[in-house]
Design a protein around this motif. Structure first.
Motif, PDB file in Angstrom:
ATOM      1  N   UNK A 116       0.750  -0.827  -0.020  1.00  0.00           N
ATOM      2  CA  UNK A 116      -0.122  -0.466   0.321  1.00  0.00           C
ATOM      3  C   UNK A 116       0.890   0.576  -0.084  1.00  0.00           C
ATOM      4  N   UNK A 117       0.111   2.088  -0.522  1.00  0.00           N
ATOM      5  CA  UNK A 117       1.044   2.816  -1.270  1.00  0.00           C
ATOM      6  C   UNK A 117       2.327   3.488  -1.578  1.00  0.00           C
ATOM      7  N   UNK A 118       2.402   2.221  -2.387  1.00  0.00           N
ATOM      8  CA  UNK A 118       4.160   2.162  -3.778  1.00  0.00           C
ATOM      9  C   UNK A 118       4.171   2.352  -4.734  1.00  0.00           C
ATOM     10  N   UNK A 119       4.684   2.460  -5.152  1.00  0.00           N
ATOM     11  CA  UNK A 119       4.698   2.747  -7.099  1.00  0.00           C
ATOM     12  C   UNK A 119       6.398   2.272  -7.070  1.00  0.00           C
ATOM     13  N   UNK A 120       6.266   1.234  -7.847  1.00  0.00           N
ATOM     14  CA  UNK A 120       7.026   1.084  -8.523  1.00  0.00           C
ATOM     15  C   UNK A 120       7.563   0.124  -9.413  1.00  0.00           C
ATOM     16  N   UNK A 121       9.004  -0.679 -10.310  1.00  0.00           N
ATOM     17  CA  UNK A 121       9.312  -0.370 -11.291  1.00  0.00           C
ATOM     18  C   UNK A 121       9.644  -2.215 -10.981  1.00  0.00           C
ATOM     19  N   UNK A 122      10.012  -3.367 -11.748  1.00  0.00           N
ATOM     20  CA  UNK A 122      10.183  -4.869 -12.019  1.00  0.00           C
ATOM     21  C   UNK A 122      11.014  -4.684 -12.944  1.00  0.00           C
ATOM     22  N   UNK A 123      12.606  -3.226 -12.675  1.00  0.00           N
ATOM     23  CA  UNK A 123      13.716  -3.738 -14.020  1.00  0.00           C
ATOM     24  C   UNK A 123      14.563  -4.785 -13.964  1.00  0.00           C
ATOM     25  N   UNK A 124      14.607  -5.822 -13.601  1.00  0.00           N
ATOM     26  CA  UNK A 124      14.836  -7.105 -13.200  1.00  0.00           C
ATOM     27  C   UNK A 124      14.011  -7.761 -13.365  1.00  0.00           C
ATOM     28  N   UNK A 125      14.343  -8.352 -14.967  1.00  0.00           N
ATOM     29  CA  UNK A 125      13.090  -9.281 -15.424  1.00  0.00           C
ATOM     30  C   UNK A 125      13.011 -10.432 -14.463  1.00  0.00           C
ATOM     31  N   UNK A 126      13.546 -11.331 -14.531  1.00  0.00           N
ATOM     32  CA  UNK A 126      13.773 -12.708 -13.845  1.00  0.00           C
ATOM     33  C   UNK A 126      13.117 -12.457 -12.363  1.00  0.00           C
ATOM     34  N   UNK A 127      13.443 -12.937 -11.550  1.00  0.00           N
ATOM     35  CA  UNK A 127      12.679 -13.023  -9.966  1.00  0.00           C
ATOM     36  C   UNK A 127      13.758 -14.454  -9.476  1.00  0.00           C
ATOM     37  N   UNK A 128      14.395 -13.729  -8.494  1.00  0.00           N
ATOM     38  CA  UNK A 128      15.774 -15.100  -8.065  1.00  0.00           C
ATOM     39  C   UNK A 128      14.779 -16.269  -6.945  1.00  0.00           C
ATOM     40  N   UNK A 129      14.628 -17.381  -6.966  1.00  0.00           N
ATOM     41  CA  UNK A 129      13.911 -18.183  -7.031  1.00  0.00           C
ATOM     42  C   UNK A 129      14.790 -19.525  -6.553  1.00  0.00           C
ATOM     43  N   UNK A 130      13.967 -20.070  -4.921  1.00  0.00           N
ATOM     44  CA  UNK A 130      14.923 -21.058  -4.854  1.00  0.00           C
ATOM     45  C   UNK A 130      14.350 -21.828  -3.396  1.00  0.00           C
ATOM     46  N   UNK A 131      14.860 -23.103  -3.381  1.00  0.00           N
ATOM     47  CA  UNK A 131      14.196 -23.474  -2.512  1.00  0.00           C
ATOM     48  C   UNK A 131      15.416 -24.198  -1.258  1.00  0.00           C
ATOM     49  N   UNK A 132      15.101 -23.322   0.028  1.00  0.00           N
ATOM     50  CA  UNK A 132      16.087 -23.593   0.325  1.00  0.00           C
ATOM     51  C   UNK A 132      17.440 -23.226   0.261  1.00  0.00           C
ATOM     52  N   UNK A 133      18.913 -23.441   0.748  1.00  0.00           N
ATOM     53  CA  UNK A 133      20.222 -21.937   1.595  1.00  0.00           C
ATOM     54  C   UNK A 133      20.920 -23.055   0.004  1.00  0.00           C
ATOM     55  N   UNK A 134      20.619 -24.473  -0.426  1.00  0.00           N
ATOM     56  CA  UNK A 134      21.407 -25.313  -1.096  1.00  0.00           C
ATOM     57  C   UNK A 134      21.533 -24.507  -2.440  1.00  0.00           C
ATOM     58  N   UNK A 135      22.759 -24.607  -3.103  1.00  0.00           N
ATOM     59  CA  UNK A 135      22.661 -24.825  -4.424  1.00  0.00           C
ATOM     60  C   UNK A 135      21.684 -25.146  -5.457  1.00  0.00           C
ATOM     61  N   UNK A 136      21.918 -26.699  -5.178  1.00  0.00           N
ATOM     62  CA  UNK A 136      20.806 -27.676  -5.305  1.00  0.00           C
ATOM     63  C   UNK A 136      19.175 -27.110  -5.930  1.00  0.00           C
ATOM     64  N   UNK A 137      18.980 -25.784  -4.850  1.00  0.00           N
ATOM     65  CA  UNK A 137      17.895 -25.553  -4.903  1.00  0.00           C
ATOM     66  C   UNK A 137      16.886 -24.256  -5.537  1.00  0.00           C
ATOM     67  N   UNK A 138      18.663 -23.608  -6.026  1.00  0.00           N
ATOM     68  CA  UNK A 138      18.594 -22.387  -6.925  1.00  0.00           C
ATOM     69  C   UNK A 138      17.082 -22.749  -8.582  1.00  0.00           C
ATOM     70  N   UNK A 139      16.007 -21.918  -8.536  1.00  0.00           N
ATOM     71  CA  UNK A 139      15.803 -21.912 -10.355  1.00  0.00           C
ATOM     72  C   UNK A 139      16.094 -22.003 -11.204  1.00  0.00           C
ATOM     73  N   UNK A 140      16.318 -22.315 -12.111  1.00  0.00           N
ATOM     74  CA  UNK A 140      16.971 -21.920 -13.292  1.00  0.00           C
ATOM     75  C   UNK A 140      16.210 -21.561 -13.961  1.00  0.00           C
ATOM     76  N   UNK A 141      16.576 -20.218 -14.601  1.00  0.00           N
ATOM     77  CA  UNK A 141      15.555 -19.181 -15.650  1.00  0.00           C
ATOM     78  C   UNK A 141      15.157 -20.185 -16.820  1.00  0.00           C
ATOM     79  N   UNK A 142      14.022 -19.702 -17.080  1.00  0.00           N
ATOM     80  CA  UNK A 142      14.173 -20.194 -18.794  1.00  0.00           C
ATOM     81  C   UNK A 142      13.488 -19.306 -19.527  1.00  0.00           C
ATOM     82  N   UNK A 143      14.015 -18.214 -19.025  1.00  0.00           N
ATOM     83  CA  UNK A 143      12.876 -16.915 -20.107  1.00  0.00           C
ATOM     84  C   UNK A 143      11.657 -17.175 -20.997  1.00  0.00           C
TER      85      UNK A 143
END
Length: 220
Positions: A116-143
């Protein structure tokens, strides 16, 4: 007779003394005020310095006001005010929800909305998504999908799709939460509860989009 001469001589001497005193006064001119202790006349100093001092005072005042106004503008920017046009969305500027979508291909749908009250821009196209803290849980972008940038304000939303398991078989780990951030280096990632506890193995994520049908994750 002698008494009259004496009186006359006395008068002549006094008259000569007065003339001599007047002549001396005329030749020397008025006494120096600094020698008598009298204050120097102020008319000359006032007329020569007052306009300059007034002008300098005005310039100084205007400059100070302008500097204070500039400092005020910077202060607004540095205070974290998120209502300004062109503000990049940080993770903590947004509210996220994750739902399970069974059709046409099963996946998790991430919905991002500005707080509420915020106006902003998603200027990074892909979100950073991961499950847990391990490298094998990081989601790869598919574009897939993608609009750059996406303005978020009021009721407007952005979507991204996640496929938690892209492998066959029984491999993987179960997670109850997913970690989402607007960029990889965002210092305040959000941990969002999932509607179930999926098995995660080589997850993928799409780009942000304002169209839900553009964020169904597929491996090319």
């Amino acid at each position: 007779m002698r008494s009259r001469l004496a009186t006359r001589s006395t008068r002549l001497v006094l008259a000569a003394a007065v003339v001599t005193a007047l002549a001396a006064t005329t030749a020397c001119g008025p006494e120096d005020p600094s020698e008598t202790g009298a204050a120097a006349p102020s008319t000359s100093a006032s007329s020569s310095t007052s306009p300059t001092a007034s002008a300098e005072g005005t310039e100084s005042g205007d400059g100070k006001d302008e500097a204070e106004a500039t400092a005020g503008d910077k202060g607004d920017s540095a205070s974290g005010d998120k209502s300004g046009y062109g503000q990049s969305c940080g993770t903590n500027d947004l509210d996220f929800t994750v739902t399970w979508e069974a059709q046409p291909i099963s996946h998790y749908l991430v919905t991002a909305k500005a707080k509420s009250g915020i106006t902003c821009y998603l200027d990074v196209n892909t979100p950073s998504v991961s499950f847990g803290s391990g490298a094998d849980g990081v989601a790869s972008p598919v574009g897939q999908g993608g609009e750059d940038p996406i303005k978020l304000s009021g009721s407007s939303v952005a979507y991204a799709g996640i496929d938690a398991k892209t492998t066959e078989g029984e491999g993987g780990k179960k997670f109850e939460n997913v970690i989402i951030a607007t960029s990889e280096d965002d210092p305040n990632p959000a941990e969002v509860e999932l509607p179930d506890a999926p098995t995660v193995d080589k997850p993928i994520v799409t780009n942000w989009s304002t169209k839900r049908d553009e964020v169904i994750p597929r491996i090319a």
